[in-house]
Enzyme design. Sequence first.
Site, PDB file in Angstrom:
ATOM      1  CG  ASN A 199      -0.384  -0.109   2.502  1.00  0.00           C
ATOM      2  OD1 ASN A 199       0.661  -0.741   2.669  1.00  0.00           O
ATOM      3  ND2 ASN A 199      -0.983   0.515   3.478  1.00  0.00           N
ATOM      4  CB  CYS A 234      -2.483  -0.038   8.252  1.00  0.00           C
ATOM      5  SG  CYS A 234      -1.251   1.173   8.725  1.00  0.00           S
ATOM      6  CD  GLU A 249       5.278  -0.648  11.945  1.00  0.00           C
ATOM      7  OE1 GLU A 249       5.884   0.063  12.752  1.00  0.00           O
ATOM      8  OE2 GLU A 249       5.258  -0.410  10.723  1.00  0.00           O
ATOM      9  CD  GLU A 296       9.598  -1.144  13.305  1.00  0.00           C
ATOM     10  OE1 GLU A 296      10.378  -0.466  12.622  1.00  0.00           O
ATOM     11  OE2 GLU A 296       9.242  -2.294  12.984  1.00  0.00           O
TER      12      GLU A 296
END
Length: 484
Positions: A153, A286, A252, A465
């Site tokens: 993405n 996301c 993630e 992160e």
Amino acid sequence: MKLIQNYIDGRFVRGVRDFADINPSNGRIIAQVTEADAAQVDQAIQAARRALGGEWGRIGVRERAARLHSVADAIEKRFDCFVQAEVADTGKPVSLASKLDVPRAAANFRVFADLAKLSGLESFQTHTPDGANALNYAIRKPLGVVAVITPWNLPLLLSTWKIAPALACGNAVVVKPSEETPATATLLAEAMQDAGIPNGVYNVVHGFGPESAGEFLTQHPDVNAITFTGESRTGAAIMKAAAPSVKPVSFELGGKNAAIIFADCNFEETLNGLRDAVFLNTGQVCLCAERVYVERQIFSSFVDALKQKAEDLKPGWPTDEETDFGPLISAQHREKVLSYFQLAKEEGATLVTGGGIPSFGDARDNGFYVQPTIYTGLSELARCVKEEIFGPVCHIAPFDSEEEAVAMANDTKYGLAASIWTSDLKRGHRVAQEMNVGITWVNCWFLRDLRTPFGGVGLSGIGREGGMHSLNFYSELNNICIRL
Ligand code: NAD
Ligand code: 6OD
């Protein structure tokens, strides 16, 4: 036809077989990608291991940081090439790639170079039971060979978000970009060469997940750590593959993010914020809000206004500067999104707008477009309200109290991001602190400061992160205690 190659030990190498790279806006093949087999993945890992023992392992953090700034310079020098490659691979509008993806790639290198250079060490003066003193200090050491596996993405943004801090900490990386969007990882190899990054420090292996480059990497005993962005169930498979050699993982993963809109919000600003939060990158971020909760007093007017915003988005050619809405990534992903449109009907949703495929009368009809789509009227238990769709679609539901909104927003197995829209900052703080997520925005969305913790809870990920959290993941601490 262009061939997108693997990059191993400083050389562009052909793999064992080729697969097609498709332009999502017209379904045409734009390049062939050459897939690495297990032996080539092993060669990339061994090249990375050797690089750690060479010049890269000897130079200090100051020199590493200088070279990472040179990588950022090299990306900026090739700005247009990166933009074109990202637009062709993903179908995202050129305006978005040039405003978000490519500038962020350069920023990722600059921020983590500076952070690694400027960060200090932890130290403690310790008093021993016999009245003496000891000094404790912790040094950072690289993890070794880090596997970086990323989705389609935001390909360059997301891979450099991991590559930059990994290199800043002195690791070497083997990158497996998504099979859907391979181009910019190979292009980045040219920037690495320009910047004097030694051979073997940055490697790229192309291919798929199971029984291909992705799995060969995650199962390899000589990979020291895995950093992954992608679907939650892929994270689960990778965790299993990493378990036998007890590798650290940073994940993630997916989201089913909520936006909570109070009646006292700034209506126009909230509307524009939600247009982005629902439809940016055709909903393939996301962090996108697929669940929108609106206080009942403004529910109807907000639904009508967001409908208008959705209908103002014009699906267009990604290369056209005016386009603000591109296609989905692939035919397969469009099938998935359309299956949720069908499911929404079956679950009794009211269609506010969209729900289908736009028609162009030109080559875009062979692309993977869908309409920006809004539903209301679903039960909170509906699958469309529970499962990540990852398309330009949201469900809007009304709420009557703050408690009800918080309960609905938190009723999910995911926990990546939330946004809260209100003029009452006290309420903004209060509700933000109730959210079971890793990232909460108040009166904004996807506003980034790269020093802040980024990640999710539950099915949305493991670890954080960003800033020092990245340095902590990509390095090992060795605490040294000296009795004085
Ligand atoms: P995906 O999980 O299908 O693929 C991601 C990468 O993993 C690809 O490179 C793929 O080839 C590889 N892969 C697949 N199976 C593998 C396996 N068994 N072993 C090793 N590698 C494997 O995800 P996607 O469809 O590319 O991306 C969309 C998903 O990513 C969505 O769920 C989205 O929410 C999530 N995402 C999360 C974040 C975040 O920061 N939390 C960011 C972007 C995307
Ligand atoms: O901005 C970032 O650093 C980041 N990791 C964004 C993730 C977006 C998900 O699609």
